[in-house]
Write an enzyme that holds these catalytic residues in place. Structure first.
Site, PDB file in Angstrom:
ATOM      1  N   LEU A   1      24.848 -28.117  33.213  1.00 19.64           N
ATOM      2  CA  LEU A   1      24.976 -26.719  33.600  1.00 19.64           C
ATOM      3  C   LEU A   1      23.668 -26.220  34.198  1.00 19.64           C
ATOM      4  CD1 LEU A   1      27.011 -24.301  33.386  1.00 19.64           C
ATOM      5  CD2 LEU A   1      25.661 -23.580  31.420  1.00 19.64           C
TER       6      LEU A   1
ATOM      7  N   TYR B   1      33.063 -18.229  31.622  1.00 20.66           N
ATOM      8  CA  TYR B   1      32.350 -17.164  30.926  1.00 20.66           C
ATOM      9  C   TYR B   1      30.886 -17.139  31.340  1.00 20.66           C
ATOM     10  CZ  TYR B   1      30.055 -20.505  27.773  1.00 20.66           C
ATOM     11  OH  TYR B   1      29.269 -21.514  27.249  1.00 20.66           O
TER      12      TYR B   1
ATOM     13  N   GLU C   1      22.022 -32.444  27.700  1.00 27.32           N
ATOM     14  CA  GLU C   1      21.730 -31.048  27.400  1.00 27.32           C
ATOM     15  C   GLU C   1      21.753 -30.870  25.890  1.00 27.32           C
ATOM     16  OE1 GLU C   1      23.847 -28.187  30.224  1.00 27.32           O
ATOM     17  OE2 GLU C   1      25.232 -29.883  30.202  1.00 27.32           O
TER      18      GLU C   1
ATOM     19  N   LYS D   1      30.885 -23.449  33.904  1.00 27.42           N
ATOM     20  CA  LYS D   1      30.718 -22.783  32.606  1.00 27.42           C
ATOM     21  C   LYS D   1      32.104 -22.400  32.077  1.00 27.42           C
ATOM     22  CE  LYS D   1      27.451 -19.693  30.289  1.00 27.42           C
ATOM     23  NZ  LYS D   1      26.796 -20.761  29.506  1.00 27.42           N
TER      24      LYS D   1
END
Length: 284
Positions: A207, A33, A182, A149
């Protein structure tokens, strides 16, 4: 006015938008996505988002459902039909529909594509950045391919929910060595006491955030030094500033972590400058 979404070739009312029960995105989270901020009717950082989308599909060996040019048209048409000036465009591509089996289907599949759009208070995000947010650290229990992702987000959801129940806005994920990786849906940054901005390298299985890349470029233009190095939870708590970044988070300062103030407990000058630079970038 009813929201309009795109599902596999058709523009439909959002309340009637459905996918097949055997879609592998539903069955296995076998899907990728992207989320793109829409500001004044314009998609922010569209091409880098498409680059990352194509990379994610390539890593999972999902055949693109269409070429980039028609996909750009679909995005713009969804924006036009919804008449939304400021919003969040969500794109999801799954491997497609097949009888449930863990292995990839032997026969080629037509990938499923859905595109939705909802209103987003972009100005509210900027105002939130002027105040800052609280965050709480959580163990990073995600899979080993965080550079993709993927829609497989259950560990992220659990971390975000835990932080929320403690009164936090975001979860700061920490690996077994004590290093911050993250956020549950963001990239993490600190400003060291010497004024240098530090953020983990994308080579370290995180990411590659699109907003992250834009902020790094804006920082260079502002002559703010940025280094891509891992930092610990202890480093974060002792930093002069800390902030998160995402398509829907800009460069939001974290003013409290695990109940401890970061710096003096207010947004610092570096994050403040980056927020203003990013706002101008979106409005350009």
């Amino acid at each position: 006015m009813s929201r309009i979404s795109y599902v596999n070739g058709a523009y439909v009312r959002h309340m009637n938008a459905v996918v097949h029960i055997d879609d592998r995105g539903y069955q296995f989270a076998d899907a990728v996505y992207e989320g793109i901020t829409v500001r004044h009717g314009r998609m922010v950082d569209l091409e880098p988002h498409l680059d990352r989308l194509w990379r994610s599909m390539g890593e999972l060996r999902i055949a693109p459902p269409m070429l980039r040019r028609p996909m750009r048209f679909v995005f713009r048409e969804v924006i036009r039909r919804n008449r939304i000036e400021n919003g969040f465009l969500y794109i999801q591509i799954s491997r497609g529909v097949a009888r449930r089996d863990h292995a990839f289907p032997a026969a080629p599949l037509q990938a499923s594509l859905i595109v939705t759009l909802k209103r987003l208070d972009v100005d509210g995000i900027i105002r939130r950045a002027e105040v800052g947010v609280k965050a709480f650290s959580e163990d990073d229990i995600r899979w080993g391919r965080c550079d993709v992702k993927s829609t497989s987000l259950l560990p992220n959801i659990l971390a975000k929910q835990s932080a929320k129940e403690k009164g936090g806005f975001e979860a700061v994920l920490v690996d077994v060595q004590g290093f911050v990786t993250e956020g549950s849906s963001t990239n993490m940054w600190i400003v060291r006491r010497d004024g240098v901005v530090q953020t983990r390298s994308t080579a370290d299985n995180i990411l590659p955030g699109i907003t992250r890349a834009t902020l790094m470029r804006l920082a260079r233009e502002l002559q703010i030094k940025v280094v891509e190095e891992a930092f610990t939870l202890k480093d974060a708590k002792g930093a002069a500033e800390m902030f998160l970044s995402s398509s829907t988070g800009c460069a939001t300062p974290i003013v409290e972590l695990d109940g401890q103030k970061i710096g003096d407990g207010t947004p610092g000058p570096v994050a403040t400058r980056l927020v203003e630079a990013y706002r101008k970038y979106m409005d350009a």
